[in-house]
Design a protein around this motif. Structure first.
Motif, mmCIF file in Angstrom:
data_model
loop_
_atom_site.group_PDB
_atom_site.id
_atom_site.type_symbol
_atom_site.label_atom_id
_atom_site.label_comp_id
_atom_site.label_asym_id
_atom_site.label_seq_id
_atom_site.Cartn_x
_atom_site.Cartn_y
_atom_site.Cartn_z
ATOM 1 N N GLN A 94 0.853 -1.201 -0.015
ATOM 2 C CA GLN A 94 0.019 -0.097 -0.037
ATOM 3 C C GLN A 94 0.726 1.348 0.136
ATOM 4 O O GLN A 94 0.389 2.235 -0.642
ATOM 5 N N GLU A 95 1.901 1.296 0.683
ATOM 6 C CA GLU A 95 2.865 2.348 0.834
ATOM 7 C C GLU A 95 3.985 1.870 -0.185
ATOM 8 O O GLU A 95 4.512 0.679 0.040
ATOM 9 N N GLY A 152 1.179 7.612 -8.933
ATOM 10 C CA GLY A 152 0.875 6.650 -10.141
ATOM 11 C C GLY A 152 1.844 5.944 -10.848
ATOM 12 O O GLY A 152 1.924 4.794 -10.978
ATOM 13 N N ARG A 153 2.777 6.633 -11.377
ATOM 14 C CA ARG A 153 3.859 6.368 -11.967
ATOM 15 C C ARG A 153 4.842 5.426 -11.124
ATOM 16 O O ARG A 153 5.486 4.379 -11.692
ATOM 17 N N SER A 178 -3.938 6.027 -3.202
ATOM 18 C CA SER A 178 -3.452 7.308 -3.512
ATOM 19 C C SER A 178 -3.162 7.706 -4.889
ATOM 20 O O SER A 178 -2.530 8.772 -5.184
ATOM 21 N N LEU A 179 -4.324 7.272 -5.724
ATOM 22 C CA LEU A 179 -4.154 7.486 -7.193
ATOM 23 C C LEU A 179 -5.487 8.358 -7.389
ATOM 24 O O LEU A 179 -6.435 8.421 -6.789
ATOM 25 N N LEU A 295 -11.365 11.629 -2.446
ATOM 26 C CA LEU A 295 -10.294 10.582 -2.679
ATOM 27 C C LEU A 295 -9.202 11.041 -1.894
ATOM 28 O O LEU A 295 -9.195 12.252 -1.269
ATOM 29 N N VAL A 296 -8.345 10.293 -1.750
ATOM 30 C CA VAL A 296 -7.119 10.441 -0.823
ATOM 31 C C VAL A 296 -6.337 11.702 -1.631
ATOM 32 O O VAL A 296 -6.249 11.772 -2.725
ATOM 33 N N GLY A 297 -5.937 12.659 -0.838
ATOM 34 C CA GLY A 297 -5.478 13.928 -1.609
ATOM 35 C C GLY A 297 -6.442 14.862 -1.608
ATOM 36 O O GLY A 297 -5.717 15.958 -2.382
ATOM 37 N N ALA A 298 -7.643 14.811 -1.595
ATOM 38 C CA ALA A 298 -8.777 15.578 -2.062
ATOM 39 C C ALA A 298 -8.704 17.118 -1.062
ATOM 40 O O ALA A 298 -9.090 18.059 -1.378
ATOM 41 N N GLY A 299 -7.712 16.934 0.262
ATOM 42 C CA GLY A 299 -7.502 17.859 0.880
ATOM 43 C C GLY A 299 -8.582 18.000 2.059
ATOM 44 O O GLY A 299 -8.669 19.009 2.948
#
Lengths: 508, 333
Positions: A94-95, A152-153, A178-179, A295-299
């Motif tokens: 996951q990480e 993602g990459r 986290s994508l 989503l993750v990273g949405a703030g």
């Protein structure tokens, strides 16, 4: 429970009656799992259902206490990561586990560098890395530093690395957590391509939409045991939820509609340091439970952190009970009647090496002090009250918090705040990584607090939790609030649509 | 309590061993270790080093470090006689100035570390260089002392609480006991002490619980530098004069070693004052042992002390692991 269609082929990988215990927890009990060649098997379950443990056993990170593993029908022992690799099994954590300071090629061959006369053969690394990168559709130069790639990459690099070990079984643990939605689509394409090339994939997720899109079969775990099994044509949202939760949702979430009172927290054009370009405005009323989806990273986490003064706002106004408050530090926020149970409770919520009692009293020591001295009576009273009220399972209040289970640790975090009787409770992923029993207790507690007039704002990445617990939901996407859904408007589709920032309905 | 039993045991073992080797089986009929004279000296040294060790313990508990202690000792140690004799300042001015300078030094360390987020190691390493340089520049490398004057002030270092005709407890030891008691109360009974422990373990969680972690850390550095300054004053009153080039050399390392021996983890969040005092006592006892035993050459002093500290922390770490495993096994059953 149905068995898979007539078995023509021998399963590639089989787990029989696997069991694993950790101190105080039975992580797995008599779990079976079958993986056929060239298929995507989704393993789903609530947090704490045993998915990660099962995968760690397959990848050689942990050894099972009981049961056996068969590869190509032969019993094998997977004692370490090297054994797993030998049997063609690779786990993508996951990480991500990449060395950020090294380039892509070096990461792909880390620990297995081709050499010539004892020197690393860089030319060979470059050439072979290109081949594996092509397989995952990643068009980057092998000399690029990993730290310069998007998450993602980086994940594609991980997959390329796994393929370079001749993996036949790829285990992906929550790969999309986290994508962005675009990156996720790319990942799905790669997964389908790999399946066509004969690679089998074990896909762990609790995003049921993805599972429906990708999986050939689904295995459901609950509380460390097999809860059921679905074939391709049986993979439906409700069927999965029922197996995961083990009962109907209406029973699991004790939600009742609250009669919300006046606004306790009002936020006007709040700008967080992470997304300063997107001012946020919303308000929460007494006795209301508001879910924050995205989503993750949405703030979402950043919004809570700014409300609580962890990362002070760069603009905007916060009103508590109609009064403008200036929140520069967590201390200011606490004074204004707020409390925050942070996302990462071990890193931010608890002093792990201190006792249950010392953690429970930490936030209220200042209020209860007697001229700078600790007030032992008050401390004992808080500790006793919270251990009882939250039903914290601990041998005694001197127990070091590190040794409690995740659910009990979370109860300690909540107990610490309840001792201050907050009017506004901010919860960031309040049930992450805790078992079902503790989860329900936390839901019940949220209900009880809301009844008492506390305004609750909770962030969750679990759709079921958002749908089950919210009176109202705010949905965020890339730093802005893209929408607000009343209870009667709440549905997975409506939330996902706002969370992905896409106009149309999510392709299922 | 359990935490200091190990170090206490080690101290007693070295004590008995030294007595046996230096006196009982030495072949000489004159005792050198178990004498009143030796014990007065030993107590005095324990007091002096104990004071600076308690100071650094506060900083270590926050997860920080102070490498400048020896140089603060030097700056105050030569500064005090310099002000009194060279400048002719009255005692009532010179002493507050000396202590004030150490407070300011601690405040500067604390501010640089919390507000500018500089690393404690770097800040105090620079301090180590700066204060030594200042002391040497101020005095032009000359030795400063009190000669025969300032008898009253010197009582702080040389007075003894008489127990028998020839034995008394030296003042620095008494001062240390007083400081240790206050420090232990602060650490265990006040919110400040609890906050230090909490932030030493997890600064982020402490801050999110509403604790003003920066302020607490600054106070810890101020306490450390102030006790180093007090120590420097007592040291120079005891020795009567100080040479700026080497006065206080390595004292920070003695203090840190004592704190670590006494159960402080350099990761922060752990430690007891009693442990630190016994740690300091063990260091001085070892030094005494090496001096008294004729077959241990004095010049390998550092090697012996280093080995004992290493052995002590190794045993401690192993004991901790056994305890953790036992606890895990208990819970599993």
């Amino acid at each position: 429970m149905s068995e898979s269609s007539p078995e023509k082929e021998r399963p590639l990988l089989e787990v029989r009656q696997a069991g694993k215990r950790f101190p105080g927890v039975r992580a797995l009990h008599r779990v079976d799992l079958t993986l056929n060649p060239a298929e995507v098997l989704a393993v789903i379950g609530e947090n704490g259902a045993g998915k990660s443990t099962l995968m760690k056993i397959l990848a050689g990170v942990q050894e099972p206490d009981e049961g056996e593993i068969l590869v190509d029908g032969q019993p094998v022992r997977i004692a370490n990561v090297h054994d797993a690799m030998r049997h063609g099994i690779a786990l993508i954590h996951q990480e991500l586990n990449l060395a950020n300071n090294l380039d892509v090629g070096a990461n792909i061959f880390l620990g297995r560098e081709p050499s010539k006369y004892g020197w690393i053969d860089r030319k060979k690394i470059r050439e072979e890395a290109k081949g594996f990168l092509a397989k995952v559709g990643l068009n980057v130069d092998p000399d690029t530093l990993v730290s310069r790639l998007s998450i993602g990459r980086q994940q594609m690099v991980e997959i390329a690395k796994a393929l370079s070990t001749n993996a036949r079984v790829l285990i992906m643990d929550e790969p999309t957590s986290s994508l962005s939605s675009g990156e996720a689509e790319q990942l799905f394409a790669v997964i389908k391509e790999l399946r066509a090339q004969g690679v089998s994939i074990i896909y762990i997720s609790h995003r049921l939409g993805e599972v429906k899109e990708l999986a050939d079969r689904v295995t459901v775990l609950r509380d460390g045991e097999n809860a059921g099994h679905l074939d391709k044509d049986e993979i439906q949202h409700d069927a999965m939820v029922k197996l995961m939760v083990g009962r109907d949702l209406s029973q699991f979430y004790p939600h009742e509609v609250h009669e919300p009172d006046e606004a306790v927290l009002t936020v006007k054009d709040l700008r967080t340091p992470v997304h300063p370009a997107h001012p946020l405005s919303f308000s929460i009323r007494a006795g209301e439970i508001v879910g924050m989806a995205g989503l993750v990273g949405a703030g979402r986490t950043e919004t809570l952190a700014t409300l609580f003064g962890v990362t002070p706002a760069v603009g905007g106004e916060i009103f508590v009970n109609g009064e403008l408050v200036n929140i520069q530090t967590p201390r200011d926020a606490i004074r204004a009647g707020m409390a925050l149970a942070p996302e990462d409770r071990k890193a931010q919520g608890l002093v792990l090496e201190m006792s249950v009692r010392e953690n429970l009293s930490l936030a209220s020591l200042n209020r209860d002090q007697k001229g700078g001295f600790l007030n032992r009576q008050a401390e004992d009273a808080i500790s006793e009250e919270m251990i009882g009220r939250m039903r914290i399972k601990t041998p005694h209040d001197r127990q070091i918090v590190r040794y409690l289970s995740g659910g009990n640790q979370q109860k300690v975090v909540l107990g610490k705040w309840l001792a201050l009787r907050p009017r506004i409770l901010l919860l960031d992923e309040p049930t992450r990584g805790i078992d079902i029993g503790a989860k329900q207790e936390i839901y019940a507690l949220m209900e009880e607090l809301a009844r008492d007039g506390v305004a609750i704002l909770f962030v969750s990445s679990e759709m079921e939790e958002i749908l089950g617990m919210s009176d109202r939901a705010l949905v965020m996407h890339e730093g802005r609030i893209t929408g607000e859904l009343k209870r009667e408007e709440l549905s997975e589709e409506a939330v996902m649509q706002l969370a992905t920032g896409r106009g149309g309905a999510k392709a299922a | 309590m359990k935490r200091i039993l190990g170090i206490l045991g080690l101290f007693l073992a070295v004590y008995v061993l030294t007595w046996l080797l230096a006196d009982v089986f030495s072949g000489s009929d004159r005792a050198s270790f178990m004498t009143e004279y030796n014990h007065v000296n030993l107590l005095k040294r324990v007091g002096l080093y104990g004071i600076i060790s308690v100071g650094v313990a506060f900083v270590i508990i926050t997860g920080g470090i102070d490498l400048s202690i020896g140089s603060v000792v030097c700056l105050v140690g030569v500064g005090l006689p310099f002000m009194l004799t060279e400048l002719g300042w009255p005692v009532l001015l010179a002493v507050p100035v000396a202590l004030g300078v150490s407070l300011v030094i601690g405040l500067a360390h604390g501010l640089l570390i919390t507000k500018l987020r500089l690393q404690p190691f770097i800040v105090t390493l620079c301090g180590l260089l700066i204060y030594r340089g200042l002391a040497r520049g101020l005095t032009n490398d000359q030795v400063y002392g009190f000669q025969t004057g300032f008898k009253g002030l010197k009582q702080l270092a040389v007075w003894r609480l008489p127990i028998t005709d020839s034995f008394g407890i030296p003042a620095p030891f008494l001062i240390m006991v007083l400081i240790a008691i206050v420090a232990a109360i602060v650490l265990n009974k006040t919110t400040f002490g609890r906050y230090l422990m909490a932030l030493g373990n997890n600064e982020e969680a402490a801050r999110l619980s509403g604790i003003q972690t920066d302020r607490m850390k600054i106070v810890a550095y101020v306490i450390c530098a102030a006790l180093a300054g007090l120590g420097g004053m007592l040291f120079v009153l005891d020795t009567n004069s100080a040479a700026p080039a080497d006065f206080g050399n390595f004292f920070e390392l003695y203090a840190i070693a004592a704190a670590v021996l006494g159960g402080c983890s350099l990761r922060g969040g752990q430690g007891t004052i009693a442990g630190v005092i016994i740690g300091a006592a063990l260091m001085r006892l070892l030094y005494n042992t090496i001096n008294l035993l004729p077959w241990i050459p004095n010049n390998i002093e550092f090697a012996v002390i280093g080995t004992v500290i290493l052995a002590g922390v190794t045993v401690d770490e192993l004991a901790k692991r056994v305890a953790a495993r036992r606890r895990a096994a208990q819970r599993d059953a």
